[in-house]
Design a protein around this motif. Structure first.
Motif, PDB file in Angstrom:
ATOM      1  N   TYR A 223       9.335  -0.629   7.087  1.00  0.00           N
ATOM      2  CA  TYR A 223       9.183   0.507   6.151  1.00  0.00           C
ATOM      3  C   TYR A 223       9.810   0.136   4.806  1.00  0.00           C
ATOM      4  CZ  TYR A 223      10.867   4.833   3.909  1.00  0.00           C
ATOM      5  OH  TYR A 223      11.185   5.812   2.978  1.00  0.00           O
ATOM      6  N   ILE A 227       8.304  -0.267   0.967  1.00  0.00           N
ATOM      7  CA  ILE A 227       8.651   0.621  -0.160  1.00  0.00           C
ATOM      8  C   ILE A 227       9.325  -0.187  -1.268  1.00  0.00           C
ATOM      9  CG2 ILE A 227       8.810   2.788   1.198  1.00  0.00           C
ATOM     10  CD1 ILE A 227      11.895   2.596   0.692  1.00  0.00           C
ATOM     11  N   ILE A 279       2.833   1.970   0.468  1.00  0.00           N
ATOM     12  CA  ILE A 279       3.525   3.174   0.938  1.00  0.00           C
ATOM     13  C   ILE A 279       2.856   3.693   2.215  1.00  0.00           C
ATOM     14  CG2 ILE A 279       4.035   5.608   0.385  1.00  0.00           C
ATOM     15  CD1 ILE A 279       5.875   3.555  -1.005  1.00  0.00           C
ATOM     16  N   CYS A 283       4.849   4.180   5.664  1.00  0.00           N
ATOM     17  CA  CYS A 283       4.927   5.459   6.375  1.00  0.00           C
ATOM     18  C   CYS A 283       4.405   5.341   7.806  1.00  0.00           C
ATOM     19  CB  CYS A 283       4.189   6.537   5.591  1.00  0.00           C
ATOM     20  SG  CYS A 283       5.062   6.921   4.051  1.00  0.00           S
ATOM     21  N   LEU A 286       6.845   4.829  10.536  1.00  0.00           N
ATOM     22  CA  LEU A 286       7.778   5.908  10.913  1.00  0.00           C
ATOM     23  C   LEU A 286       7.193   6.881  11.927  1.00  0.00           C
ATOM     24  CD1 LEU A 286       9.342   6.713   7.409  1.00  0.00           C
ATOM     25  CD2 LEU A 286      10.142   5.095   9.132  1.00  0.00           C
ATOM     26  N   LYS A 287       5.952   6.645  12.323  1.00  0.00           N
ATOM     27  CA  LYS A 287       5.266   7.563  13.265  1.00  0.00           C
ATOM     28  C   LYS A 287       6.112   7.936  14.479  1.00  0.00           C
ATOM     29  CE  LYS A 287       0.570   8.594  13.391  1.00  0.00           C
ATOM     30  NZ  LYS A 287      -0.327   8.050  12.377  1.00  0.00           N
ATOM     31  N   GLN A 294      10.453  13.151   8.020  1.00  0.00           N
ATOM     32  CA  GLN A 294       9.957  13.799   6.784  1.00  0.00           C
ATOM     33  C   GLN A 294      10.649  13.341   5.499  1.00  0.00           C
ATOM     34  OE1 GLN A 294       9.760  18.020   7.290  1.00  0.00           O
ATOM     35  NE2 GLN A 294       7.547  17.963   7.484  1.00  0.00           N
ATOM     36  N   LEU A 297       9.509   9.814   4.663  1.00  0.00           N
ATOM     37  CA  LEU A 297       8.095   9.816   4.261  1.00  0.00           C
ATOM     38  C   LEU A 297       7.970  10.322   2.822  1.00  0.00           C
ATOM     39  CD1 LEU A 297       6.423  11.375   7.461  1.00  0.00           C
ATOM     40  CD2 LEU A 297       6.349   8.987   6.736  1.00  0.00           C
ATOM     41  N   GLY A 300       9.150   7.866   0.273  1.00  0.00           N
ATOM     42  CA  GLY A 300       8.130   6.836   0.042  1.00  0.00           C
ATOM     43  C   GLY A 300       7.122   7.314  -0.993  1.00  0.00           C
ATOM     44  N   HIS A 301       6.652   8.552  -0.836  1.00  0.00           N
ATOM     45  CA  HIS A 301       5.663   9.075  -1.790  1.00  0.00           C
ATOM     46  C   HIS A 301       6.284   9.278  -3.167  1.00  0.00           C
ATOM     47  CE1 HIS A 301       2.474   9.139   1.050  1.00  0.00           C
ATOM     48  NE2 HIS A 301       3.260   9.745   1.927  1.00  0.00           N
TER      49      HIS A 301
END
Ligand code: GRG
Length: 308
Positions: A223, A227, A279, A283, A286-287, A294, A297, A300-301
């Motif tokens: 992850y 990023i 990104i 993400c 992280l599932k 959250q 995630l 990242g955005h």
């Protein structure tokens, strides 16, 4: 005053509210940093260290560390000494990066750079002081974490900032200045080390402090690597499209130094697409963490949509 126990609501209408989350975490970090480095004798060096450490900034690195520890069930208190140390190291890297021997910048975080205010000799020492104190701070201040995990954080952090990480990336960056034939492979090396290595340890250290499993840590690394590269692509774009007021530092520096950048290789639109793709890949890692992911995630955005 916001403390770890009275954080404001970070969900609204059942949706995660990143703006509220960032504000709350930034305030916690500001208070912790202020407390971590009080003024003392010899005042000159403490003043210079505090000048840059308390100059604002997004505090993205400590927030990534806190968010990761919390995702894995740990607490803010467990991670705060490491979070502060990460910001100390980030700040020292900015002080040294701005020196005349390196990028020679006059402004950072909307203020004159450290060497412009205190002189090059003190700026170098302020960086050195922050670097050493960061390691002392983790070792001496971390509580309620098994010593073996604290040791692991210190070892991983040492690797991330040294010649195998930030320092190595900076060296290749300096060597590439003015070379218009710098390859994508070299560019990726520079940024995976100069920018990515610190962002990676921010996330991974948060995972280690919370007692993450080897599989958790592997996912967190993946992850963070994604990023990290996306962060740098956006940084390159902002150097072209943002204003000095917004960024708090000089713009157009890459072109001035004839540096190859992602937008110079791919153009701005394609660079944005690549960052978004990274990104999405970040993400996806992280599932397995479900709802608890959250904040990471959303962070990242935020990295790809930021304007400063
Ligand atoms: C670490 C021992 C040691 C030495 C430093 C100078 C150097 C070696 C490395 C350079 C590292 C560097 C400055 C990388 C650039 C990273 C980057 C994109 C910084 C901007 O980060 P933001 O946007 O800044 O998060 P704020 O001010 O918001 O924190």
């Amino acid at each position: 005053m916001i403390t770890a126990d009275n954080l404001p609501e970070t969900t609204r209408d059942g949706k995660f509210d990143l703006v509220a989350y960032l504000k709350a975490k930034q305030q916690l970090c500001e208070a912790a940093l202020e407390k971590a480095l009080p003024m003392q004798y010899p005042e000159t060096i403490y003043e210079a260290m505090r000048y840059s450490l308390l100059a604002g900034g997004k505090r993205l690195r400590p927030i990534l560390c806190l968010a990761t520890t919390e995702m894995l069930g740990g607490t803010t208190d467990m991670a705060m000494p490491t979070a502060c140390a990460l910001e100390m190291i980030h700040t020292m890297s900015l002080i040294h990066d701005d020196l005349p021997a390196m990028d020679n910048d006059d402004y950072r975080r909307g203020k004159l750079t450290n060497h412009k205010v205190y002189g090059e000799d003190i700026a170098i020492l302020a960086g050195d002081g922050l670097l050493a104190y960061a390691f002392e701070y983790i070792a001496a201040q971390t509580q309620n974490v098994p010593p073996q995990q604290v040791l692991q954080v210190i070892a991983k952090l040492g690797k991330a900032v040294g010649a195998a990480g930030l320092v190595g990336g900076q060296v290749v960056d300096l060597e590439s200045e003015g070379k218009s034939d710098t390859s994508l492979k070299t560019l990726n090396y520079i940024h995976r080390h100069k920018t990515g290595a610190l962002l990676e340890i921010c996330v991974v250290s948060g995972g280690v402090l919370a007692g993450g499993t080897p599989e958790d840590l592997q996912r967190l690394s993946a992850y963070a690597q994604n990023i990290g590269l996306a962060f740098q692509i956006i940084d390159d774009i902002l150097d072209i499209t943002a204003t000095q007021e917004k960024l708090g530092k000089s713009i157009g520096k890459d072109q001035q130094a004839q540096k190859v950048t992602y937008p110079s290789l791919w153009g701005i639109e394609e660079s944005k697409k690549q960052a978004e793709q990274l990104i999405a890949e970040a993400c996806a890692q992280l599932k397995p963490f479900g709802e608890k992911a959250q904040p990471l995630l959303a962070l990242g955005h935020f990295i790809v949509s930021r304007d400063r």
